[in-house]
Write an enzyme that holds these catalytic residues in place. Sequence first.
Site, PDB file in Angstrom:
ATOM      1  N   ASP A  37       0.859  -1.181   0.000  1.00  0.00           N
ATOM      2  CA  ASP A  37       0.000   0.000   0.000  1.00  0.00           C
ATOM      3  C   ASP A  37       0.897   1.234   0.000  1.00  0.00           C
ATOM      4  OD1 ASP A  37      -3.247   0.105   0.771  1.00  0.00           O
ATOM      5  OD2 ASP A  37      -2.195   2.004   1.052  1.00  0.00           O
ATOM      6  N   VAL A  64       1.679   1.523  -7.048  1.00  0.00           N
ATOM      7  CA  VAL A  64       1.374   0.552  -8.103  1.00  0.00           C
ATOM      8  C   VAL A  64       1.513   1.131  -9.503  1.00  0.00           C
ATOM      9  CG1 VAL A  64      -0.106  -0.910  -6.677  1.00  0.00           C
ATOM     10  CG2 VAL A  64      -1.106   1.052  -7.898  1.00  0.00           C
ATOM     11  N   TYR A 155     -14.484   5.063 -14.597  1.00  0.00           N
ATOM     12  CA  TYR A 155     -14.336   3.882 -13.740  1.00  0.00           C
ATOM     13  C   TYR A 155     -14.769   2.623 -14.476  1.00  0.00           C
ATOM     14  CZ  TYR A 155     -15.125   0.633  -9.888  1.00  0.00           C
ATOM     15  OH  TYR A 155     -15.112  -0.473  -9.064  1.00  0.00           O
ATOM     16  N   THR A 190     -17.702  -0.839   1.822  1.00  0.00           N
ATOM     17  CA  THR A 190     -16.319  -0.513   2.182  1.00  0.00           C
ATOM     18  C   THR A 190     -16.234   0.982   2.478  1.00  0.00           C
ATOM     19  OG1 THR A 190     -15.600   0.065  -0.059  1.00  0.00           O
ATOM     20  CG2 THR A 190     -15.503  -2.277   0.558  1.00  0.00           C
TER      21      THR A 190
END
EC number: 1.1.1.163
Length: 250
Positions: A37, A64, A155, A190
Amino acid sequence: MGRVNDKVVLVTGGAMGMGLTHCTLLAREGATVYLSDMNEELGHQAVAEIRRQGGKAHFLHLDVTNENHWTGAVDTILAESDRLDALVNNAGILTLKPVQDTSNEEWDRIFEINVRSVFLGTRAVIEPMRKAHKGCIVNVSSIYGLVGAPGAAAYEASKGAVRLFTKACAVDLAPFNIRVNSVHPGVIATPMTQQILDAPQSARALLGPTLLGRAAQPMEVSQAVLFLVSDEASFVHGSELVVDGGYTAN
């Protein structure tokens, strides 16, 4: 217990939300988890909690979108654990805007994190998996990589790209016995989605088509990831595992 005993697994975006649940479950089932992360504080806290529960976990600071970070992460894992059995490309971001309101910068940012990262990660792990003649890559896409919905064009396009990239990699990497599959969650409760679910109008729009009438819990998606990483899925390759409470059946 023990469904992924002794497997070495790298998970991106693992410090919170769905990624943390993936890491926790994989460690509980016997894997050595490399939780990566950008958030070092949350990452170290997550690793400490997994270890407190008896799991094996290590933290890696990983951007990433940075090729050098990927090279360093894989080198670290190989130096410490001598192999890498599985990669879970989980990191991603969500922007809710219709196409007409989406800027070039917003479009590029979504694709950088949601798509480029999957490409870089996949490419980084191929060589050690090829040498071992086995491996597993799980790409977390979305139901919105399968169907369209209003207000999230960038997205949805990014998650569709992840879906088809998974298919292409399944073809390219089959000769090396590297399995590549995608997971397509529906609406998940989440931190990233909670604000949307807390608003009655947007909650109705998202949950209305979900036949089971609720959002998924992260663990319900993590069970799918666990299955794909495990040897139980040894003949599952190039597949789309949809975990959506019936959304795409409606």
